[in-house]
Design an enzyme around this catalytic site. Structure first.
Site, PDB file in Angstrom:
ATOM      1  N   LYS A 155       3.080   3.036 -35.071  1.00 31.72           N
ATOM      2  CA  LYS A 155       1.924   3.400 -35.799  1.00 31.72           C
ATOM      3  C   LYS A 155       0.498   3.772 -34.861  1.00 31.72           C
ATOM      4  O   LYS A 155       0.878   4.479 -33.725  1.00 31.72           O
ATOM      5  CB  LYS A 155       1.561   2.893 -36.871  1.00 31.72           C
ATOM      6  CG  LYS A 155       2.607   2.476 -37.857  1.00 31.72           C
ATOM      7  CD  LYS A 155       3.366   3.793 -38.363  1.00 31.72           C
ATOM      8  CE  LYS A 155       4.609   3.594 -39.368  1.00 31.72           C
ATOM      9  NZ  LYS A 155       5.632   2.712 -38.986  1.00 31.72           N
TER      10      LYS A 155
ATOM     11  N   ASP B 200       1.410  -9.291 -40.735  1.00 34.00           N
ATOM     12  CA  ASP B 200       1.724  -7.716 -40.259  1.00 34.00           C
ATOM     13  C   ASP B 200       0.195  -7.196 -40.291  1.00 34.00           C
ATOM     14  O   ASP B 200      -0.641  -6.750 -41.351  1.00 34.00           O
ATOM     15  CB  ASP B 200       2.596  -6.932 -41.477  1.00 34.00           C
ATOM     16  CG  ASP B 200       2.823  -5.529 -40.999  1.00 34.00           C
ATOM     17  OD1 ASP B 200       1.921  -4.997 -40.209  1.00 34.00           O
ATOM     18  OD2 ASP B 200       3.877  -4.947 -41.491  1.00 34.00           O
TER      19      ASP B 200
ATOM     20  N   ARG C 126      18.330  -5.748 -20.673  1.00 31.65           N
ATOM     21  CA  ARG C 126      18.158  -6.152 -22.177  1.00 31.65           C
ATOM     22  C   ARG C 126      17.092  -7.390 -21.982  1.00 31.65           C
ATOM     23  O   ARG C 126      16.377  -7.434 -22.866  1.00 31.65           O
ATOM     24  CB  ARG C 126      19.517  -6.567 -22.676  1.00 31.65           C
ATOM     25  CG  ARG C 126      19.154  -7.468 -23.887  1.00 31.65           C
ATOM     26  CD  ARG C 126      20.524  -7.252 -25.041  1.00 31.65           C
ATOM     27  NE  ARG C 126      21.635  -7.433 -24.226  1.00 31.65           N
ATOM     28  CZ  ARG C 126      22.221  -8.345 -23.707  1.00 31.65           C
ATOM     29  NH1 ARG C 126      21.683  -9.452 -23.799  1.00 31.65           N
ATOM     30  NH2 ARG C 126      23.569  -8.415 -23.402  1.00 31.65           N
TER      31      ARG C 126
ATOM     32  N   TYR D  47       4.582  -2.896 -47.555  1.00 30.68           N
ATOM     33  CA  TYR D  47       5.270  -1.631 -46.915  1.00 30.68           C
ATOM     34  C   TYR D  47       6.774  -1.981 -47.619  1.00 30.68           C
ATOM     35  O   TYR D  47       7.246  -2.908 -47.501  1.00 30.68           O
ATOM     36  CB  TYR D  47       5.556  -1.660 -45.459  1.00 30.68           C
ATOM     37  CG  TYR D  47       6.391  -0.562 -44.716  1.00 30.68           C
ATOM     38  CD1 TYR D  47       6.350   0.600 -45.252  1.00 30.68           C
ATOM     39  CD2 TYR D  47       7.549  -1.207 -44.168  1.00 30.68           C
ATOM     40  CE1 TYR D  47       7.523   1.613 -44.715  1.00 30.68           C
ATOM     41  CE2 TYR D  47       8.401  -0.357 -43.698  1.00 30.68           C
ATOM     42  CZ  TYR D  47       8.336   1.144 -43.997  1.00 30.68           C
ATOM     43  OH  TYR D  47       9.396   1.832 -43.533  1.00 30.68           O
TER      44      TYR D  47
HETATM   45  N1  PLP Z   1       4.963  -2.735 -41.315  1.00 32.61           N
HETATM   46  C1  PLP Z   1       4.197  -1.466 -41.713  1.00 32.61           C
HETATM   47  C2  PLP Z   1       3.066  -1.904 -42.448  1.00 32.61           C
HETATM   48  C3  PLP Z   1       4.671  -0.292 -41.925  1.00 32.61           C
HETATM   49  O1  PLP Z   1       3.860   0.626 -42.144  1.00 32.61           O
HETATM   50  C4  PLP Z   1       6.002   0.108 -41.107  1.00 32.61           C
HETATM   51  C5  PLP Z   1       6.443   1.383 -41.174  1.00 32.61           C
HETATM   52  O2  PLP Z   1       6.070   2.143 -41.712  1.00 32.61           O
HETATM   53  C6  PLP Z   1       6.686  -1.082 -40.614  1.00 32.61           C
HETATM   54  C7  PLP Z   1       6.097  -2.302 -40.659  1.00 32.61           C
HETATM   55  C8  PLP Z   1       7.921  -0.759 -40.120  1.00 32.61           C
HETATM   56  O3  PLP Z   1       7.841  -0.344 -38.678  1.00 32.61           O
HETATM   57  P1  PLP Z   1       8.788   0.595 -37.886  1.00 32.61           P
HETATM   58  O4  PLP Z   1       8.726   1.952 -38.845  1.00 32.61           O
HETATM   59  O5  PLP Z   1       8.269   0.956 -36.613  1.00 32.61           O
HETATM   60  O6  PLP Z   1      10.330  -0.094 -38.024  1.00 32.61           O
END
Ligand code: PLP
Length: 384
Positions: free
Chosen positions: A206, A181, A56, A108
């Site tokens: 992504k 982000d 972990r 998002y």
């Molecule tokens: N931030 C953005 C801009 C996203 O597009 C996404 C998922 O589509 C996330 C965070 C969340 O990431 P995860 O799907 O890897 O949990």
């Protein structure tokens, strides 16, 4: 040819060589996968390898992937998580009950939804604000004195651009941490830490992984001694939202081509944005690379090497027409997510009907296919 000094290696070289990682034991140029969950102690009860006690907290594949990301992000410390959402949750769990937070609106949907629920449960005052409007953001900082401010740029799926340097200044003026982000930009096209952000977050699911086969998230900082960073580190170790060894190994493999993929995706996305902007059936194209985009000047200043794979466009005729076009596409997969080598299309209004997403909006993630095939596919799907 002269050797490039290692301290001055550029992102494409760092990525291709996985930040210099090889397998010392076998001489392999690719590291093995380390699956062990626990590690032996010697007769004096000392760990045989002081870096390894329990999975972990300790895994070589995770450390390698973090090292590559850390170098690409030009960060001082990077932590990987089991998903992007797990990374986001680790940040918000540092906020004390009763504090205020500022979160960019229309980002998002998964992020917004989780933060709303979390803040309600923890009596945290949530202020959602259009952060691409720096005056509104600065005023909100002064009014609410948040513990942290969260922005997403380019935003998904609106492609709004937030001025990172200006938001960092406004947040810091009231003692708030700025978290960015940067998923849609990846560590190749944008470096929020160098613009003043305290933490940069990615859904590594992504572009960073890029092959639609790993779920992962990351946080990176320029200030590993900050209290918020020790809380996040502790949270990951103790709450256990860690990445598995196989996922970390795959992530390292994916990142070898990250700069190459981002360059090609950005080039393809730019060409498609221009094609769509001229199409009679398209009402609007949301892509920061277009000079007509309201955030173009800021994006051109704070992004390098392209504007990323994410592109939205609004089709005349609302939901029925958008769904008809999506249904006729043959090269684009109809699927959620972004940043993979294959192009995807999504009708976000179907997924999140009550969030103000225009009914005619299609969001595409542009891959690395031959752009002529992508353009021909869009052209036949849109029709005359
Ligand atoms: N931030 C953005 C801009 C996203 O597009 C996404 C998922 O589509 C996330 C965070 C969340 O990431 P995860 O799907 O890897 O949990």
């Amino acid at each position: 040819m002269t050797d490039a000094p290692k301290s001055r290696l550029r992102p494409a070289t760092i990525a291709a060589h996985a930040a210099g990682t090889t397998d010392k034991a076998s001489g392999g140029v690719v590291p093995p996968v380390h699956f062990a969950t626990t590690f032996a102690r010697d007769a004096d009860y000392q760990p045989v390898n002081p870096d390894n006690v329990y999975l972990r907290s300790h895994n070589e594949n995770v450390r390698v992937a973090e090292k590559v990301l850390n170098a690409l992000e030009a960060a001082e410390d990077t932590l990987l998580f089991a998903s992007g959402m797990a990374a986001i949750a680790a940040v918000f769990r540092t906020v004390p009950n009763g504090a205020s937070v500022l979160v960019q609106s229309q980002i998002y949907w998964g992020t917004t939804k989780w933060i709303r629920d979390f803040c309600t449960r923890r009596q945290i005052m949530l202020h959602e604000i259009e952060a691409s409007d720096i005056n509104a953001f600065s005023q909100a900082c002064k009014n609410h004195r948040p513990a942290l401010a969260w922005v997403e740029t380019p935003s998904n799926p609106w492609l709004r651009i937030t001025d990172i340097a200006a938001t960092a200044k406004a947040a810091h003026a009231v003692g708030a941490k700025l978290i960015v982000d940067s998923t849609a930009a990846s560590p190749v096209l944008s470096h929020p830490l160098s613009l003043g952000a305290d933490i940069v977050m990615h859904s590594a699911t992504k572009g960073i992984n890029g092959h639609s086969d790993v779920l992962a998230g990351s946080l990176a900082t320029a200030d590993p001694d900050a209290t918020i960073w020790s809380m996040i580190r502790e949270d990951r170790d103790c709450a256990g939202a860690v990445l598995g060894p196989m996922e970390a190994w795959l992530l390292t493999r994916g990142m070898r081509t990250l700069p190459l993929r981002m360059r090609e995706m950005s080039r393809n996305a730019m060409a498609l944005a221009e094609f769509l902007a001229d199409h009679p059936k398209v009402e609007a194209v949301l892509y920061p690379g277009l000079s007509s985009h309201p955030g173009h000047a800021v994006a051109a200043r704070q992004m390098t090497g392209g504007f990323g794979p994410l592109l939205s466009f609004i089709i005349k005729g609302g939901a029925p027409e958008a769904l008809r076009v999506a249904g006729r596409l043959q090269v684009f997969h109809r699927a959620t997510s972004l940043g993979g080598v294959e192009s995807l299309v999504e009708h976000r209004h179907t997924i999140e009907p009550h969030t103000g997403i225009p009914e005619g909006l299609l969001r595409v993630s542009v891959g690395i296919e031959d752009v002529r095939d992508l353009e021909a596919d869009l052209s036949q799907a849109l029709g005359q």
